[in-house]
Design a protein around this motif. Structure first.
Motif, PDB file in Angstrom:
ATOM      1  N   GLU A 271      48.691  34.057  53.988  1.00  0.00           N
ATOM      2  CA  GLU A 271      49.808  33.640  53.154  1.00  0.00           C
ATOM      3  C   GLU A 271      50.052  34.606  51.991  1.00  0.00           C
ATOM      4  O   GLU A 271      49.169  35.418  51.652  1.00  0.00           O
ATOM      5  N   THR A 272      51.245  34.531  51.459  1.00  0.00           N
ATOM      6  CA  THR A 272      51.659  35.443  50.386  1.00  0.00           C
ATOM      7  C   THR A 272      50.715  35.326  49.178  1.00  0.00           C
ATOM      8  O   THR A 272      50.394  34.226  48.748  1.00  0.00           O
ATOM      9  N   GLY A 273      50.245  36.459  48.701  1.00  0.00           N
ATOM     10  CA  GLY A 273      49.401  36.490  47.509  1.00  0.00           C
ATOM     11  C   GLY A 273      47.940  36.155  47.764  1.00  0.00           C
ATOM     12  O   GLY A 273      47.167  35.926  46.821  1.00  0.00           O
ATOM     13  N   ILE A 274      47.521  36.146  49.042  1.00  0.00           N
ATOM     14  CA  ILE A 274      46.135  35.765  49.363  1.00  0.00           C
ATOM     15  C   ILE A 274      45.151  36.914  49.104  1.00  0.00           C
ATOM     16  O   ILE A 274      43.930  36.717  49.105  1.00  0.00           O
ATOM     17  N   GLY A 275      45.700  38.119  48.886  1.00  0.00           N
ATOM     18  CA  GLY A 275      44.831  39.262  48.575  1.00  0.00           C
ATOM     19  C   GLY A 275      44.752  40.298  49.675  1.00  0.00           C
ATOM     20  O   GLY A 275      43.783  41.064  49.745  1.00  0.00           O
TER      21      GLY A 275
ATOM     22  N   VAL B 153      35.230  37.336  51.764  1.00  0.00           N
ATOM     23  CA  VAL B 153      35.381  38.602  51.040  1.00  0.00           C
ATOM     24  C   VAL B 153      36.049  38.457  49.678  1.00  0.00           C
ATOM     25  O   VAL B 153      36.764  37.500  49.410  1.00  0.00           O
ATOM     26  N   VAL B 154      35.764  39.445  48.846  1.00  0.00           N
ATOM     27  CA  VAL B 154      36.405  39.546  47.539  1.00  0.00           C
ATOM     28  C   VAL B 154      36.967  40.960  47.469  1.00  0.00           C
ATOM     29  O   VAL B 154      36.312  41.915  47.892  1.00  0.00           O
ATOM     30  N   GLY B 155      38.179  41.071  46.985  1.00  0.00           N
ATOM     31  CA  GLY B 155      38.781  42.402  46.876  1.00  0.00           C
ATOM     32  C   GLY B 155      39.056  42.730  45.419  1.00  0.00           C
ATOM     33  O   GLY B 155      39.376  41.844  44.622  1.00  0.00           O
ATOM     34  N   SER B 156      38.886  44.002  45.085  1.00  0.00           N
ATOM     35  CA  SER B 156      39.243  44.444  43.732  1.00  0.00           C
ATOM     36  C   SER B 156      39.209  45.975  43.701  1.00  0.00           C
ATOM     37  O   SER B 156      38.345  46.598  44.309  1.00  0.00           O
TER      38      SER B 156
ATOM     39  N   GLN C 212      36.055  40.772  36.974  1.00  0.00           N
ATOM     40  CA  GLN C 212      35.351  40.308  35.778  1.00  0.00           C
ATOM     41  C   GLN C 212      35.942  38.986  35.297  1.00  0.00           C
ATOM     42  O   GLN C 212      37.149  38.840  35.184  1.00  0.00           O
ATOM     43  N   TYR C 213      35.034  38.068  35.045  1.00  0.00           N
ATOM     44  CA  TYR C 213      35.449  36.752  34.539  1.00  0.00           C
ATOM     45  C   TYR C 213      34.727  36.482  33.227  1.00  0.00           C
ATOM     46  O   TYR C 213      33.701  37.124  32.925  1.00  0.00           O
ATOM     47  N   PRO C 214      35.219  35.498  32.459  1.00  0.00           N
ATOM     48  CA  PRO C 214      34.550  35.214  31.173  1.00  0.00           C
ATOM     49  C   PRO C 214      33.079  34.859  31.377  1.00  0.00           C
ATOM     50  O   PRO C 214      32.239  35.087  30.523  1.00  0.00           O
TER      51      PRO C 214
HETATM   52  P1  GTP Z   1      51.641  39.781  49.175  1.00  0.00           P
HETATM   53  O1  GTP Z   1      51.636  41.119  49.814  1.00  0.00           O
HETATM   54  O2  GTP Z   1      52.620  39.678  48.063  1.00  0.00           O
HETATM   55  O3  GTP Z   1      51.756  38.668  50.141  1.00  0.00           O
HETATM   56  O4  GTP Z   1      50.247  39.553  48.459  1.00  0.00           O
HETATM   57  P2  GTP Z   1      48.843  40.025  48.973  1.00  0.00           P
HETATM   58  O5  GTP Z   1      48.321  39.086  49.982  1.00  0.00           O
HETATM   59  O6  GTP Z   1      48.900  41.441  49.318  1.00  0.00           O
HETATM   60  O7  GTP Z   1      47.955  39.809  47.663  1.00  0.00           O
HETATM   61  P3  GTP Z   1      47.583  40.882  46.586  1.00  0.00           P
HETATM   62  O8  GTP Z   1      46.549  41.801  47.064  1.00  0.00           O
HETATM   63  O9  GTP Z   1      48.823  41.449  46.027  1.00  0.00           O
HETATM   64  O10 GTP Z   1      46.878  39.938  45.507  1.00  0.00           O
HETATM   65  C1  GTP Z   1      47.533  38.884  44.877  1.00  0.00           C
HETATM   66  C2  GTP Z   1      46.743  38.459  43.658  1.00  0.00           C
HETATM   67  O11 GTP Z   1      45.476  37.992  44.058  1.00  0.00           O
HETATM   68  C3  GTP Z   1      46.512  39.590  42.675  1.00  0.00           C
HETATM   69  O12 GTP Z   1      46.611  39.080  41.381  1.00  0.00           O
HETATM   70  C4  GTP Z   1      45.069  40.018  42.957  1.00  0.00           C
HETATM   71  O13 GTP Z   1      44.416  40.521  41.816  1.00  0.00           O
HETATM   72  C5  GTP Z   1      44.438  38.690  43.360  1.00  0.00           C
HETATM   73  N1  GTP Z   1      43.310  38.877  44.233  1.00  0.00           N
HETATM   74  C6  GTP Z   1      43.215  39.780  45.233  1.00  0.00           C
HETATM   75  N2  GTP Z   1      42.023  39.673  45.826  1.00  0.00           N
HETATM   76  C7  GTP Z   1      41.355  38.690  45.179  1.00  0.00           C
HETATM   77  C8  GTP Z   1      40.056  38.121  45.311  1.00  0.00           C
HETATM   78  O14 GTP Z   1      39.275  38.489  46.172  1.00  0.00           O
HETATM   79  N3  GTP Z   1      39.711  37.105  44.469  1.00  0.00           N
HETATM   80  C9  GTP Z   1      40.543  36.668  43.518  1.00  0.00           C
HETATM   81  N4  GTP Z   1      40.152  35.689  42.733  1.00  0.00           N
HETATM   82  N5  GTP Z   1      41.771  37.181  43.357  1.00  0.00           N
HETATM   83  C10 GTP Z   1      42.168  38.173  44.160  1.00  0.00           C
END
Ligand code: GTP
Ligand code: MG
Length: 429
Positions: free
Chosen positions: A52-56, A239-242, A257-259
């Motif tokens: 889904e949109t914004g899932i990372g 997974v976690v992405g950054s 990074q979180y508080p």
């Molecule tokens: P669209 O292409 O717009 O559908 O979004 P996307 O799926 O490519 O997501 P994107 O990578 O743009 O990330 C959306 C938001 O989620 C951003 O604010 C990222 O920083 C955040 N984000 C990405 N990966 C993670 C993660 O592993 N954990 C958390 N907590 N946030 C994440």
């Protein structure tokens, strides 16, 4: 012995004999030649991201390949799911990689999600079709053909901790015979360790009970059998992405990074990112490419060729002949054409007959109407004629009466004009 058996025996190839070599010949360099040729040619690898949109999705791709791909944010208001492929040329040491990342933009954003899987399936099929068309060309150039077939589908699961959504199950079920699906739990830092463990078990249970076939890391190659078997047990990877770098100790690491602390992307105690990178890129990239060709594309090709009327053997187990199949198909096509032509001719004749009948009926109705109007007209004419006669008679009678009255009047006038004369005569007398 039957004639057929005799023929089989005589046409059977003799068993090859094993011989030992007297010294070094040099064909043991074949694998090196193969490697060198492949390296010169370069590789292509295509990843489909569904989630889904914004899932990372974009963040994870950037993290996996340690670069920044162009990625515009998707809106939540797409009318339907749209596939957006983007191709990049990457190089590591002397290995060239043509990487295509395909984003399923707008996935899960529509109110009616019944057909969300369709554009994805159509896209995958279209890439197979392109490859098949190239293969069937008389002058084909598969050597430098840009293969766009999807080698891996990363399916991003929302970290709800509950269960898979029906959209996930339906989509994965529709895709599993077409592509290697690697399910991953996205944003795994938003779910606690114990919940994550239960979530993984639940997801695998649901996939099994719904008959969804996900990609299994191969265990038939001794070199990687052990690690792949261990990794299969860790699916789906959380997974976690950054792409942000944070200082941990005296080292800069990619992390969020979180508080309350730092989630390190490449720390195996924090998430399965390293496992995913290891399995997808470092160990099984070639297997994913091979599986795509030998399993998924092969299935597509077989179905397509069967649909076109090709088969490996005819009903009597005779070997397949392209010429015969072509002739049979041609005959079938011509007879179908003839049948259609006859059908259309018959349809035309029927239509003409129908129209003729309709016209005749219309003509009869018009004739009847005309006769009816004619009758009414004659009746009217007769009545008018009668009236005219009556009127004429009345006029004649009136004229007669008028003449009589006039005669009477003139007589009376004459009489009155005679009377004074007579009186005068009488007086004279
Ligand atoms: P669209 O292409 O717009 O559908 O979004 P996307 O799926 O490519 O997501 P994107 O990578 O743009 O990330 C959306 C938001 O989620 C951003 O604010 C990222 O920083 C955040 N984000 C990405 N990966 C993670 C993660 O592993 N954990 C958390 N907590 N946030 C994440
Ligand atoms: Mg994105």
């Amino acid at each position: 012995m039957a004639a057929a058996d005799l023929e089989r025996v005589s046409s059977a190839e003799p068993e090859p004999r094993s011989l030992s070599l007297g010294g070094h010949v040099g064909f043991d360099s074949l694998p090196d030649q193969l490697v060198s040729k492949s390296v010169t040619q370069g590789f292509s690898f295509n990843i489909l991201c569904v989630g889904e949109t914004g899932i990372g999705k974009s963040t994870l791709m950037n993290t996996l390949f340690n670069t920044t791909f162009e990625a515009e944010e998707a809106s939540h208001h797409e009318a339907c799911v749209r596939l957006r492929p983007q191709t990049y040329d990457l190089q590591e040491s002397n290995v060239q990689l043509k990487l295509t990342i395909v984003d399923a933009v707008g996935f899960g954003d529509q109110i009616n999600k019944d057909d969300s899987y369709r554009p994805i399936v159509d896209y995958i099929d279209a890439q197979f079709e392109n490859y098949l068309q190239e293969e069937l060309k008389i002058r084909r150039s598969l050597f430098d053909y840009h293969d766009t077939r999807i080698h891996a589908c990363l399916y991003f699961i929302t970290p709800t901790g509950h269960s898979l959504k029906s959209l996930d199950l339906v989509t994965m079920k529709k895709l599993d015979s077409k592509v290697n699906i690697i399910p991953i739990i996205a944003k795994a830092d938003t779910i606690s360790k114990s919940e994550l463990h239960k979530f993984k078990i639940k997801i695998m249970g649901e996939l099994v009970s719904n008959g969804v076939q996900i990609y299994q890391f191969p265990t038939d190659d001794e070199a990687v059998a052990e690690i792949n078997a261990v990794m299969n047990a860790h699916l789906p990877f959380a997974v976690v992405g950054s792409t942000e770098e944070v200082k941990v100790g005296n080292k800069l690491v990619r992390a969020r990074q979180y508080p309350w602390g730092v989630v390190q992307v490449e720390n195996e105690n924090h998430c399965d990112f390293v496992k995913l990178r290891e399995m997808l890129i470092r160990v099984n990239m070639e297997d994913l490419r091979e599986q795509t060709h030998s399993r998924h594309y092969e299935l597509y090709r077989r179905c397509k060729l069967e649909e076109m009327g090709f088969q490996d053997s005819d009903g009597d187990s005779q070997p397949f002949s392209l010429q015969e199949t072509y002739e049979a198909k041609r005959k079938e096509f011509l007879s179908e054409l003839q049948r259609k032509e006859e059908e259309m001719r018959q349809m035309f004749v029927n239509k003409v007959k129908e129209t003729e009948l309709e016209l005749k009926e219309k003509e009869r109705e018009l004739h009847e109407k005309f006769e009816h109007l004619k009758r009414i007209h004659q009746e009217e004419k007769r009545k008018v004629e009668e009236k005219r006669r009556e009127l004429e008679e009345e006029t004649n009678a009136f004229n007669r009466r008028k003449a009589a009255v006039e005669a009477l009047q003139s007589q009376a006038l004459h009489a009155t004009s005679q009377q004074p004369l007579r009186k005068d005569k009488d007086k004279k007398n």
